[in-house]
Write an enzyme that holds these catalytic residues in place. Sequence first.
Site, PDB file in Angstrom:
ATOM      1  N   ASP A   1     -11.948  10.181  -6.444  1.00  0.00           N
ATOM      2  CA  ASP A   1     -10.913  10.153  -7.479  1.00  0.00           C
ATOM      3  C   ASP A   1     -11.505   9.410  -8.663  1.00  0.00           C
ATOM      4  O   ASP A   1     -11.701   8.195  -8.613  1.00  0.00           O
ATOM      5  CB  ASP A   1      -9.645   9.467  -6.969  1.00  0.00           C
ATOM      6  CG  ASP A   1      -8.485   9.584  -7.970  1.00  0.00           C
ATOM      7  OD1 ASP A   1      -8.745   9.946  -9.137  1.00  0.00           O
ATOM      8  OD2 ASP A   1      -7.340   9.315  -7.580  1.00  0.00           O
TER       9      ASP A   1
ATOM     10  N   GLY B   1      -4.823   5.495  -9.544  1.00  0.00           N
ATOM     11  CA  GLY B   1      -5.028   4.419 -10.510  1.00  0.00           C
ATOM     12  C   GLY B   1      -3.803   4.121 -11.350  1.00  0.00           C
ATOM     13  O   GLY B   1      -3.596   3.000 -11.809  1.00  0.00           O
ATOM     14  N   ASP B   2      -2.943   5.170 -11.567  1.00  0.00           N
ATOM     15  CA  ASP B   2      -1.719   4.968 -12.353  1.00  0.00           C
ATOM     16  C   ASP B   2      -0.525   4.736 -11.437  1.00  0.00           C
ATOM     17  O   ASP B   2       0.614   4.917 -11.837  1.00  0.00           O
ATOM     18  CB  ASP B   2      -1.474   6.188 -13.241  1.00  0.00           C
ATOM     19  CG  ASP B   2      -1.252   7.460 -12.425  1.00  0.00           C
ATOM     20  OD1 ASP B   2      -1.399   7.436 -11.181  1.00  0.00           O
ATOM     21  OD2 ASP B   2      -0.924   8.498 -13.038  1.00  0.00           O
TER      22      ASP B   2
ATOM     23  N   ASP C   1       8.153  14.984  10.295  1.00  0.00           N
ATOM     24  CA  ASP C   1       9.446  14.363   9.996  1.00  0.00           C
ATOM     25  C   ASP C   1      10.410  14.431  11.178  1.00  0.00           C
ATOM     26  O   ASP C   1      11.495  13.832  11.139  1.00  0.00           O
ATOM     27  CB  ASP C   1      10.060  15.009   8.748  1.00  0.00           C
ATOM     28  CG  ASP C   1       9.305  14.609   7.476  1.00  0.00           C
ATOM     29  OD1 ASP C   1       8.422  13.730   7.554  1.00  0.00           O
ATOM     30  OD2 ASP C   1       9.584  15.201   6.413  1.00  0.00           O
TER      31      ASP C   1
ATOM     32  N   HIS D   1      14.167  13.565   9.737  1.00  0.00           N
ATOM     33  CA  HIS D   1      14.680  12.796   8.621  1.00  0.00           C
ATOM     34  C   HIS D   1      14.320  13.478   7.324  1.00  0.00           C
ATOM     35  O   HIS D   1      13.363  14.264   7.241  1.00  0.00           O
ATOM     36  CB  HIS D   1      14.128  11.364   8.643  1.00  0.00           C
ATOM     37  CG  HIS D   1      12.651  11.281   8.409  1.00  0.00           C
ATOM     38  ND1 HIS D   1      12.088  11.299   7.160  1.00  0.00           N
ATOM     39  CD2 HIS D   1      11.616  11.192   9.284  1.00  0.00           C
ATOM     40  CE1 HIS D   1      10.776  11.218   7.265  1.00  0.00           C
ATOM     41  NE2 HIS D   1      10.448  11.161   8.541  1.00  0.00           N
TER      42      HIS D   1
ATOM     43  N   ASP E   1      22.326  -1.934  15.336  1.00  0.00           N
ATOM     44  CA  ASP E   1      22.506  -0.549  14.864  1.00  0.00           C
ATOM     45  C   ASP E   1      21.278   0.334  15.113  1.00  0.00           C
ATOM     46  O   ASP E   1      21.368   1.557  15.002  1.00  0.00           O
ATOM     47  CB  ASP E   1      22.804  -0.526  13.353  1.00  0.00           C
ATOM     48  CG  ASP E   1      24.109  -1.247  12.995  1.00  0.00           C
ATOM     49  OD1 ASP E   1      24.886  -1.569  13.911  1.00  0.00           O
ATOM     50  OD2 ASP E   1      24.326  -1.480  11.789  1.00  0.00           O
TER      51      ASP E   1
ATOM     52  N   HIS F   1      22.628   3.861  12.817  1.00  0.00           N
ATOM     53  CA  HIS F   1      23.944   4.396  12.483  1.00  0.00           C
ATOM     54  C   HIS F   1      24.655   3.429  11.551  1.00  0.00           C
ATOM     55  O   HIS F   1      24.577   2.213  11.694  1.00  0.00           O
ATOM     56  CB  HIS F   1      24.775   4.658  13.746  1.00  0.00           C
ATOM     57  CG  HIS F   1      25.217   3.419  14.448  1.00  0.00           C
ATOM     58  ND1 HIS F   1      26.431   2.815  14.212  1.00  0.00           N
ATOM     59  CD2 HIS F   1      24.591   2.638  15.360  1.00  0.00           C
ATOM     60  CE1 HIS F   1      26.535   1.733  14.961  1.00  0.00           C
ATOM     61  NE2 HIS F   1      25.439   1.603  15.659  1.00  0.00           N
TER      62      HIS F   1
ATOM     63  N   GLU G   1     -10.318   9.685 -11.858  1.00  0.00           N
ATOM     64  CA  GLU G   1      -9.209   9.718 -12.836  1.00  0.00           C
ATOM     65  C   GLU G   1      -9.119  11.089 -13.501  1.00  0.00           C
ATOM     66  O   GLU G   1     -10.129  11.649 -13.936  1.00  0.00           O
ATOM     67  CB  GLU G   1      -9.334   8.610 -13.881  1.00  0.00           C
ATOM     68  CG  GLU G   1      -8.057   8.427 -14.717  1.00  0.00           C
ATOM     69  CD  GLU G   1      -6.796   8.249 -13.854  1.00  0.00           C
ATOM     70  OE1 GLU G   1      -6.227   9.274 -13.420  1.00  0.00           O
ATOM     71  OE2 GLU G   1      -6.390   7.094 -13.623  1.00  0.00           O
ATOM     72  N   ASN G   2      -7.899  11.586 -13.514  1.00  0.00           N
ATOM     73  CA  ASN G   2      -7.627  12.941 -14.006  1.00  0.00           C
ATOM     74  C   ASN G   2      -8.432  13.982 -13.239  1.00  0.00           C
ATOM     75  O   ASN G   2      -8.767  15.026 -13.782  1.00  0.00           O
ATOM     76  CB  ASN G   2      -7.907  13.061 -15.508  1.00  0.00           C
ATOM     77  CG  ASN G   2      -6.942  12.220 -16.318  1.00  0.00           C
ATOM     78  OD1 ASN G   2      -5.749  12.210 -16.037  1.00  0.00           O
ATOM     79  ND2 ASN G   2      -7.450  11.495 -17.298  1.00  0.00           N
TER      80      ASN G   2
END
Length: 512
Positions: free
Chosen positions: A232, A308-309, A448, A429, A501, A476, A234-235
Amino acid sequence: MVPGPSAKRTSVLAFGLAALSGTLVGADRPCDIYKAGGTPCVAAHSTTRALYQEYTGPLYLLTRECDGSHLEIHPSEAGGVANVSAHDEHCKGTTCVISMIHDQSSSGNHLMQAPKGGAGLGPEALYFDSLAGASGAPVSVSGKNAYGVFIAPGTGYRSNVAKNTAKGDEPQGMYAVLDGTHYNGKCCFDYGNAETNNRNTGNGHMEAIYFGKGDGFGKGKGEGSGPWIMGDLENGLFPGRKMNKNKKNPTIDFRFVTAVVKGQPDNWAIRGGNAADGALSTYYNGQRPKKGYNPMSKEGAVILGIGGDNSNWAQGTFYEGAVTSGFPSDETDDKVQADIVTAKYQRVFVSELKIDTRNGSSVSLQITTPGFENFYLAHDGETVKMLEVTSSSDYSLKQRASWRVQQGRGEETCYSFESVDKPGHFIRHHEHWLKVDLNLNLKKDREDATFCSQPGLNGRGHTFRAWTYPARYIRHVLGRGYLASNGGPRDQDHKLSFSDDVSFILHNPGFA
Ligand SMILES: *[C@@H]1O[C@H](CO)[C@@H](O)[C@H](O)[C@H]1NC(C)=O
Ligand SMILES: *[C@@H]1O[C@H](CO)[C@@H](O)[C@H](O)[C@H]1NC(C)=O
C-alpha cells in the site's frame, strides 16, 4: 528493555529453560536477526511473543471493559511467549480489549487506538477506531497459547510518533505474520509506514504491507482469486511495478502467512511464504512505480489494520511484525522466516461446547437474566427474539426456539446455529443486530453466521461472540437479539446487566 550486550550472561539459564519447555529459548529472534544484518528494527510489535531474545518488557496492554482496569502482558521469559495465564485471569468473567501494542524496539512507536482520519466507519470513528476484542485470535506459539490481534472492520491502531522510521525515500523493511484465511476485499488491512496526520497526503506518502483481496478501487491484484500480499503506497495497492495484475504474485492463503515488503531508492520488493513451513519466495523485486512513487515521500508513522487515511473497512489478524531501518537483504529475511517457522504457529481450539455437532444436535438457548428464566432465544420470521417457552408450549413455538448446532460456517473452531424449522436458515449478525435468514455459501455470509463460545460471563452457561467482531456478543435487550459490545456507543451496548444478558444455558434438547 532494550536488548544489549548482556546476551551471554543469561545463556546458561536460557538453555536450561529450553530443555524444560521444548522451545528455542536463547536463539535469535527476528529483531536480533535484522540487527545482525545491519538493518535494525525501529518498530517491533507482537502480542504473541518477544521479538528479541532478551526482551522481557510489555508486549501489550489489556483493558477490562467492566471497570477499565489495565494490565501489561509480558513474555513468560526473556525472548518467550506472552504470559497467557495473566491475560486469561484478568479477563475472566468479563470482556477485554487490546488497548495498546508496545514497541519492543527502543523507538517508542507504540501502537495505540487510531484517531479519526480522512476516512472511517461508524460512530466509533467519530473520534477513534475500535480496539480489538482481546480473545478474538487464539493461537499456539512454541506449544503455548497466546492471542493475536483480530482486526474487525472499524478497528485500527496507529503511532504517529514516527521515531527512527524511514522518511522520504529512506530505505526500510517490514515483515508481518498474519492469518491467511482472515481477510476481505475492503481497504485496508495494512501494517507499516504511513502518514503522520491520519490523512491521504498523496502518492508515495506511505509504504506498508497490505493483505487481502484488493480494494476494487485500484486494479492491483495477483494471480488467482486472492488474497494477495501487496504494497500500500497510497492511492494504490501495488502487486508489483504497476497497479495492474502481477501474475508472479500468487494467491496466498496459508493459515499462517509471512508477508514482507521492503523499499529503497528506485527499488522495492514483495516477498511471502507459509509462516508455518518452508521458505519465502519473491513476488516482485524491481523498480518503483512512476507518478509520485519515485522518489517516495514516506512520513514514518506506523499503522495496523487501517489505511494511511484511516480507511478502516478491512479485516485481518496480526500476530507479529516489525519495521526496520535500512533495506534488509533477502538472506536476512530468510533467517527471520526460519525463526518464525521454528516458533511453530499453530491453530488452537480454545473452547468446545460439550455438544456433538457432527450431525447437528438440536439445542435451546435459555436466558439467564433474572426474571426471564422461561425465555429462550427464538425466531419470529427473520427477527431474533426472546420468547417464553415451557414444556407445555405448542410444537411450532418449540421448533422456533430450537437450533441445530453446527461447526462454524466461517471458522471451524466456532459454531453456527441453524433454525430447526427453516433448514438452511442460520442466526447471523448484521454488525449490530441478529436475524435468521438463508445462509448462502458466500464468505461474508458464512462468517457472519459464525459465533465462538466461551464460559458464560455471569458464571452460567455460555457466552457467544461473533467470530467477525470478537468484541461483540449475542445479547438480548428488550426482547430482541442484538450483537452488542460491553459499553459501546449504541443503546444495546449498555453495561447494565451485560454479563447476564450475554449468558445462555444450552439444553440438549428441551425446555424447562
Ligand atoms: C504469569 O502471570 C501470572 C498471573 O498474573 C503470574 O502469577 C505468573 O507469575 C506469570 N508468569 C511468569 C512466568 O511471569
Ligand atoms: C450421524 O447420522 C448418521 C445417519 O443417521 C449415523 O449413521 C451416524 O452414526 C451419526 N453420527 C453421529 C456422530 O451421531
